[in-house]
Enzyme design. Structure first.
Site, PDB file in Angstrom:
ATOM      1  N   VAL A 513     -59.483  -9.776  52.458  1.00 44.26           N
ATOM      2  CA  VAL A 513     -59.559  -9.190  51.117  1.00 44.26           C
ATOM      3  C   VAL A 513     -60.438 -10.056  50.210  1.00 44.26           C
ATOM      4  O   VAL A 513     -61.292  -9.539  49.468  1.00 44.26           O
ATOM      5  CB  VAL A 513     -58.144  -9.032  50.512  1.00 44.26           C
ATOM      6  CG1 VAL A 513     -58.226  -8.679  49.033  1.00 44.26           C
ATOM      7  CG2 VAL A 513     -57.367  -7.962  51.261  1.00 44.26           C
ATOM      8  N   ALA A 514     -60.249 -11.366  50.274  1.00 47.68           N
ATOM      9  CA  ALA A 514     -61.030 -12.268  49.420  1.00 47.68           C
ATOM     10  C   ALA A 514     -62.510 -12.229  49.787  1.00 47.68           C
ATOM     11  O   ALA A 514     -63.377 -12.117  48.910  1.00 47.68           O
ATOM     12  CB  ALA A 514     -60.486 -13.694  49.539  1.00 47.68           C
ATOM     13  N   TRP A 516     -64.052  -9.883  51.344  1.00 49.19           N
ATOM     14  CA  TRP A 516     -64.574  -8.552  51.059  1.00 49.19           C
ATOM     15  C   TRP A 516     -64.985  -8.441  49.592  1.00 49.19           C
ATOM     16  O   TRP A 516     -66.015  -7.819  49.275  1.00 49.19           O
ATOM     17  CB  TRP A 516     -63.517  -7.504  51.397  1.00 49.19           C
ATOM     18  CG  TRP A 516     -63.928  -6.109  51.054  1.00 49.19           C
ATOM     19  CD1 TRP A 516     -64.729  -5.279  51.782  1.00 49.19           C
ATOM     20  CD2 TRP A 516     -63.565  -5.380  49.868  1.00 49.19           C
ATOM     21  NE1 TRP A 516     -64.887  -4.080  51.133  1.00 49.19           N
ATOM     22  CE2 TRP A 516     -64.183  -4.113  49.957  1.00 49.19           C
ATOM     23  CE3 TRP A 516     -62.781  -5.663  48.755  1.00 49.19           C
ATOM     24  CZ2 TRP A 516     -64.031  -3.142  48.969  1.00 49.19           C
ATOM     25  CZ3 TRP A 516     -62.630  -4.698  47.773  1.00 49.19           C
ATOM     26  CH2 TRP A 516     -63.255  -3.458  47.884  1.00 49.19           C
ATOM     27  N   HIS A 517     -64.215  -9.044  48.692  1.00 51.11           N
ATOM     28  CA  HIS A 517     -64.583  -9.004  47.277  1.00 51.11           C
ATOM     29  C   HIS A 517     -65.886  -9.760  47.031  1.00 51.11           C
ATOM     30  O   HIS A 517     -66.780  -9.266  46.346  1.00 51.11           O
ATOM     31  CB  HIS A 517     -63.470  -9.606  46.418  1.00 51.11           C
ATOM     32  CG  HIS A 517     -62.376  -8.653  46.082  1.00 51.11           C
ATOM     33  ND1 HIS A 517     -61.249  -8.509  46.864  1.00 51.11           N
ATOM     34  CD2 HIS A 517     -62.223  -7.778  45.059  1.00 51.11           C
ATOM     35  CE1 HIS A 517     -60.459  -7.587  46.324  1.00 51.11           C
ATOM     36  NE2 HIS A 517     -61.028  -7.128  45.234  1.00 51.11           N
ATOM     37  N   ASP A 518     -65.968 -10.959  47.569  1.00 50.20           N
ATOM     38  CA  ASP A 518     -67.176 -11.779  47.404  1.00 50.20           C
ATOM     39  C   ASP A 518     -66.972 -13.052  48.209  1.00 50.20           C
ATOM     40  O   ASP A 518     -65.840 -13.508  48.394  1.00 50.20           O
ATOM     41  CB  ASP A 518     -67.426 -12.119  45.927  1.00 50.20           C
ATOM     42  CG  ASP A 518     -68.900 -12.402  45.653  1.00 50.20           C
ATOM     43  OD1 ASP A 518     -69.659 -12.540  46.624  1.00 50.20           O
ATOM     44  OD2 ASP A 518     -69.285 -12.470  44.467  1.00 50.20           O
TER      45      ASP A 518
END
Length: 634
Positions: A513-514, A516-518
């Site tokens: 998730v992290a 994927w965000h950036d």
């Protein structure tokens, strides 16, 4: 004008329940119905919408766990008094430090510009919201233009008469559904190519290359390699997009042509024609989720070739439950490159989502969802407009984003000011994410596709870390469940070994998730903090204080749970400030500012008391939902 009106909330075909709504206040109340926000919140995922809301449908039974209402008890009258005092005071503190008379005003004034409210400037420090706000009129025109263009397409490439209106209504035969799906997919495919070129210019070719490679992984490689290579390819794509800065044509020319001046100049010419959004890679992360969805839905469909779950279960394909739309594979011919591109670059959801699975998308292309009705879409649009107005008012009167961007000296602010600036900063983050998600979902609803609502509750209506993630970016949460969390084994805390495996699963999920965000360190820290903050709630609710042991003392258990909720809220605020607002260093400065003297401790106790009151009201809101037979689990 009549004093009362009928407000249909049925199946979108005039077959639903009709509820009486009286006057403007009644209509406004209907705008804030859960059913208006998303019918998934009022209809079980295993029950078709027409069955739950059609003629003769019974009202849901109250949940047996629901407690008697407390709204009119002396305890809650005390809470109302606290709300009347605290909420205006909170807004006043943020407003007070945003006035031109504040001695620090000159430091953050460069982040302000003239607003539309007389005498007030507007905070434009957040580039993401500023871009959305600036382009909103053009996107609104596109919201109207795109569905109208589909109508023209449908008129030119019309369905055969026997499929379109036999007996005055739309046919629901499999042949008619196939024809409707081909009609919609052909338009979506053509518009996707036009949309890509308009947005990204010549860089559209790069996106189509990535899509083609991903499609080849699913459809040409041996079955057993599809999941691993799908995840490997798409994660590598996330990193490559970031590290190579979108693969500039100039850099490609340098690599391929050995520095040939003519080729490099041609590459620069192509780079200058990058469309409306030259940096296409910034928002490509959401497309990666759709690429993974297509590949894994195709992979799982290979197990069911030769059998039809719809025929086996004797289901009505025109009225499937949401769970069936997601889990039942599309037909083998539906996994075509045309349908794949139409899904991956579906214009209303391309830039920000919400995310819808490939199986669900194809099912909705075949049969218009019963959940879509003009009346509900109108109310949803009004709800979006009211949220937009709220954001504009906050940015005109509370300059918390600009203050945070100006690298403030936190020791010049009181503990109350520091805390409320951070608190309202989180609300602006919530609103700036909510608005694009709601706008693009509104566009999708107007076009006949019903994706999940991304935000269920206000950011201030959360007390559980676990529940918070079920209601925040909800379509992404559901995507993670289907394609990552469940395949990794889910969670089980019944033994030490299974608990360790579950923690490892959470860490893997939130690391993805992290990233994927950036690809930033502070986002990795944010993801790991979320997992760390999960653990106290899990240990407390399942091991130390299980609800079954407190059945004879419900009030004591409610107070104990509320105290835990206060701790959860403080941890969630800290994690999100690190991830999306001030970073780890900024959070450390804020904490030091709060605890620098005795007054900070006094304020902290006061703030925790106010949070305690708020969480008690949150408990009762959820109990009210249970009394109506609605269990949102967040």
């Amino acid at each position: 004008m009549a004093s009362a009106r009928d407000d249909a909330v049925g199946d979108g075909n005039g077959n639903g329940l009709t509820r009486r709504r009286s006057g403007p206040l009644g209509f406004l109340a209907s705008v804030y119905d859960l059913d208006t926000l998303d019918t998934r919140f009022t209809t079980p995922s295993t029950v078709p919408y027409r069955v739950a809301h059609g003629p003769g449908a019974a009202k849901p039974d109250p949940d047996p766990r629901a407690e008697p209402p407390k709204w009119k008890t002396p305890e809650f009258y005390l809470y109302y008094l606290a709300f009347i005092v605290c909420v205006p005071y909170m807004f006043w503190i943020a407003y007070d430090v945003s006035r031109p008379s504040d001695p620090r005003y000159h430091k953050y004034e460069p982040y302000l510009t003239d607003g539309w409210i007389p005498g007030r400037k507007i905070d434009v420090s957040d580039a993401q919201y500023y871009t959305f706000r600036k382009n909103l009129p053009f996107m609104a025109l596109l919201l109207v233009f795109h569905p109208l263009l589909r109508r023209i397409w449908n008129a030119v490439y019309s369905l055969p008469a026997e499929y379109a209106h036999p007996g005055g209504s739309r046919s629901t035969t499999p042949e008619a559904a196939d024809a409707r799906q081909r009609q919609r997919a052909s338009f979506d495919f053509a518009f996707a190519l036009f949309y890509l070129v308009a947005l990204h210019g010549f860089s559209a070719a790069k996106i189509l290359v990535i899509l083609s490679l991903n499609y080849k992984i699913a459809t040409t490689l041996p079955r057993k390699y599809i999941p691993v290579l799908t995840w490997t390819f798409n994660i590598c794509t996330l990193f490559a997009n970031e590290l190579c800065q979108g693969y500039k044509f100039r850099n490609i020319a340098l690599f391929v042509g050995g520095g040939s001046p003519g080729l490099v100049e041609f590459g620069e010419w192509l780079d200058r024609r990058g469309g409306i959004m030259k940096r296409w890679e910034i928002l490509f992360n959401i497309t990666v989720l759709r690429l993974i969805s297509f590949n894994l839905d195709y992979y799982w469909s290979l197990d069911r070739r030769g059998s039809s779950p719809i025929e086996k279960k004797q289901l009505d394909p025109s009225n499937l439950s949401e769970r069936d739309r997601i889990s039942i594979p599309a037909s083998p011919q539906d996994y075509s490159f045309r349908n794949y591109v139409a899904y991956a670059i579906y214009a209303p959801l391309y830039l920000t989502g919400p995310i819808i699975t490939f199986n669900d998308f194809i099912s909705q292309q075949r049969y218009r969802p019963a959940t879509i009705s003009p009346a509900r879409t109108l109310r949803y649009g009004l709800r979006f407009a009211l949220v937009l107005l709220a954001m504009e008012l906050v940015l005109h009167y509370d300059y918390v984003g600009a203050i945070a961007k100006s690298r403030p000296q936190w020791d010049s602010y009181s503990p109350a000011q520091i805390s409320l600036l951070a608190y309202f900063n989180l609300h602006i983050i919530w609103l700036k994410l909510l608005l694009p998600w709601r706008f693009f979902r509104l566009w999708s609803l107007a076009d006949g596709i019903d994706p999940p609502e991304n935000m269920l509750r206000c950011v201030s209506d959360n007390y559980s870390t676990l529940s918070f993630w079920r209601g925040w970016h909800r379509s992404y949460y559901r995507w993670l469940l289907r394609y990552l969390y469940v395949p990794l084994g889910g969670s089980d805390f019944r033994s030490v070994r299974s608990a360790a495996r579950s923690v490892a699963t959470y860490l893997l999920v939130f690391t993805f998730v992290a990233l994927w965000h950036d690809i930033k360190l502070h986002l990795l820290v944010w993801g790991w903090l979320i997992v760390l903050f999960f653990l106290p709630e899990i240990v407390a609710s399942r091991i130390l204080f299980p609800k079954r042991k407190w059945e004879r003392r419900p009030t004591a258990y409610r107070m104990l749970s509320c105290a835990g909720g206060v701790a959860n809220v403080l941890m969630m605020m800290a994690a999100n400030l690190v991830g999306f607002a001030v970073g780890l260093d900024g959070l450390q400065s804020i904490v030091k500012g709060i605890f620098r003297d005795y007054s900070g401790l006094v304020f902290l106790v006061t703030a925790c008391s106010a949070l305690f009151v708020g969480i008690q009201v949150m408990f009762e809101i959820r109990q009210s939902e249970l009394r109506r037979g609605i269990n949102l689990k967040c």
